[in-house]
Design an enzyme around this catalytic site. Sequence first.
Site, PDB file in Angstrom:
ATOM      1  N   LYS A   1       6.613   0.081 -13.505  1.00 45.51           N
ATOM      2  CA  LYS A   1       7.955  -0.322 -13.507  1.00 45.51           C
ATOM      3  C   LYS A   1       8.451  -1.507 -14.368  1.00 45.51           C
ATOM      4  O   LYS A   1       7.445  -2.140 -14.744  1.00 45.51           O
ATOM      5  CB  LYS A   1       7.899  -1.234 -12.073  1.00 45.51           C
ATOM      6  CG  LYS A   1       9.117  -1.845 -11.583  1.00 45.51           C
ATOM      7  CD  LYS A   1       9.461  -2.258 -10.318  1.00 45.51           C
ATOM      8  CE  LYS A   1       8.480  -3.102  -9.613  1.00 45.51           C
ATOM      9  NZ  LYS A   1       8.943  -3.141  -8.180  1.00 45.51           N
TER      10      LYS A   1
ATOM     11  N   TRP B   1       2.311   2.860  -2.285  1.00 44.02           N
ATOM     12  CA  TRP B   1       1.935   3.919  -3.505  1.00 44.02           C
ATOM     13  C   TRP B   1       0.569   4.299  -3.269  1.00 44.02           C
ATOM     14  O   TRP B   1       0.096   5.612  -3.604  1.00 44.02           O
ATOM     15  CB  TRP B   1       1.969   3.145  -4.996  1.00 44.02           C
ATOM     16  CG  TRP B   1       3.622   3.451  -5.299  1.00 44.02           C
ATOM     17  CD1 TRP B   1       4.645   3.445  -4.595  1.00 44.02           C
ATOM     18  CD2 TRP B   1       4.034   3.040  -6.982  1.00 44.02           C
ATOM     19  NE1 TRP B   1       5.781   3.511  -5.379  1.00 44.02           N
ATOM     20  CE2 TRP B   1       5.347   3.291  -6.738  1.00 44.02           C
ATOM     21  CE3 TRP B   1       3.249   3.329  -7.973  1.00 44.02           C
ATOM     22  CZ2 TRP B   1       5.911   3.273  -8.014  1.00 44.02           C
ATOM     23  CZ3 TRP B   1       4.118   2.954  -9.188  1.00 44.02           C
ATOM     24  CH2 TRP B   1       5.478   3.092  -9.077  1.00 44.02           C
TER      25      TRP B   1
ATOM     26  N   ASP C   1      -5.585 -11.849  -8.947  1.00 44.06           N
ATOM     27  CA  ASP C   1      -4.416 -12.213  -9.871  1.00 44.06           C
ATOM     28  C   ASP C   1      -4.822 -11.178 -11.409  1.00 44.06           C
ATOM     29  O   ASP C   1      -5.959 -11.673 -11.929  1.00 44.06           O
ATOM     30  CB  ASP C   1      -4.380 -13.572 -10.446  1.00 44.06           C
ATOM     31  CG  ASP C   1      -3.184 -13.653 -11.312  1.00 44.06           C
ATOM     32  OD1 ASP C   1      -2.755 -12.719 -11.761  1.00 44.06           O
ATOM     33  OD2 ASP C   1      -2.933 -14.886 -11.480  1.00 44.06           O
TER      34      ASP C   1
ATOM     35  N   ASP D   1       3.362  -0.918 -10.012  1.00 46.88           N
ATOM     36  CA  ASP D   1       4.600  -1.493  -9.324  1.00 46.88           C
ATOM     37  C   ASP D   1       4.669  -2.912  -9.301  1.00 46.88           C
ATOM     38  O   ASP D   1       5.191  -3.390  -8.583  1.00 46.88           O
ATOM     39  CB  ASP D   1       4.711  -0.747  -7.878  1.00 46.88           C
ATOM     40  CG  ASP D   1       6.230  -0.689  -7.614  1.00 46.88           C
ATOM     41  OD1 ASP D   1       7.062  -0.344  -8.302  1.00 46.88           O
ATOM     42  OD2 ASP D   1       6.456  -1.045  -6.244  1.00 46.88           O
TER      43      ASP D   1
ATOM     44  N   GLY E   1       0.719  -1.275   0.043  1.00 49.26           N
ATOM     45  CA  GLY E   1       0.076   0.023   0.127  1.00 49.26           C
ATOM     46  C   GLY E   1       0.809   1.272  -0.067  1.00 49.26           C
ATOM     47  O   GLY E   1       0.360   2.360   0.231  1.00 49.26           O
TER      48      GLY E   1
ATOM     49  N   ASP F   1      -4.162  -5.924  -6.239  1.00 49.82           N
ATOM     50  CA  ASP F   1      -3.080  -6.852  -5.890  1.00 49.82           C
ATOM     51  C   ASP F   1      -3.397  -8.036  -5.968  1.00 49.82           C
ATOM     52  O   ASP F   1      -4.562  -8.354  -5.329  1.00 49.82           O
ATOM     53  CB  ASP F   1      -2.111  -6.121  -5.003  1.00 49.82           C
ATOM     54  CG  ASP F   1      -0.639  -6.669  -4.978  1.00 49.82           C
ATOM     55  OD1 ASP F   1       0.204  -5.715  -5.394  1.00 49.82           O
ATOM     56  OD2 ASP F   1      -0.268  -8.083  -4.730  1.00 49.82           O
TER      57      ASP F   1
END
Length: 209
Positions: free
Chosen positions: A161, A62, A96, A121, A60, A80
């Site tokens: 990322k 970000w 997922d 990320d 958490g 997530d």
Amino acid sequence: MARSKTSHNWLKEHFNDPFVKMAQKDGYRSRASYKLLEIQEKDRLIRPGMSVIDLGAAPGGWSQVTSRLIGGQGRLIASDILEMDSIPDVTFIQGDFTEDAVLAQILEAVGNSEVDLVISDMAPNMSGLAAVDMPRAMFLCELALDLAGRVLRPGGDFLIKIFQGEGFDEYHKSVRQMFEKVQMRKPSSSRDRSREQYLLGRGFRGRSE
């Protein structure tokens, strides 16, 4: 069970890490918060009232930064595969992201509106084998870009990322086709030995009809 030398070295690095100590002091859930804060300082991506999607959000870090910056008038949808403790005014979808059902939940949360920013990320569990890790990482990047193309408003932004390696050049080209400006960022809080970088796409060109 005795810890391996690698595990011992990671723990030593982790607890000596100044960004880990800063996160504990500042109330952030992870050192990753400072990566986003540094990018924000340079690029002013996040503004009050924005609508944002945060992929790979757990634990958490970000989402904490983003929620504070967009304020009560903003909207944040986080997702997530791992659990994430709740953050006020953040809609969290656990699952997922590679599964259609989870994507459908995210799109349902977005509704008929568009979003201003997609941040990611996400990273796969790394095996240390580039031939295995890079395709997994690039697959997540491709899925995130596909989502961005479906939900961003024209002029919206995308931050993700990414790791240098096979598939990077093709991906970079794809992002350039979708955004007016593409830049790379390597925050100082990103560990030196890490191959991670952050790709920033500014000014979404819009969906082709």
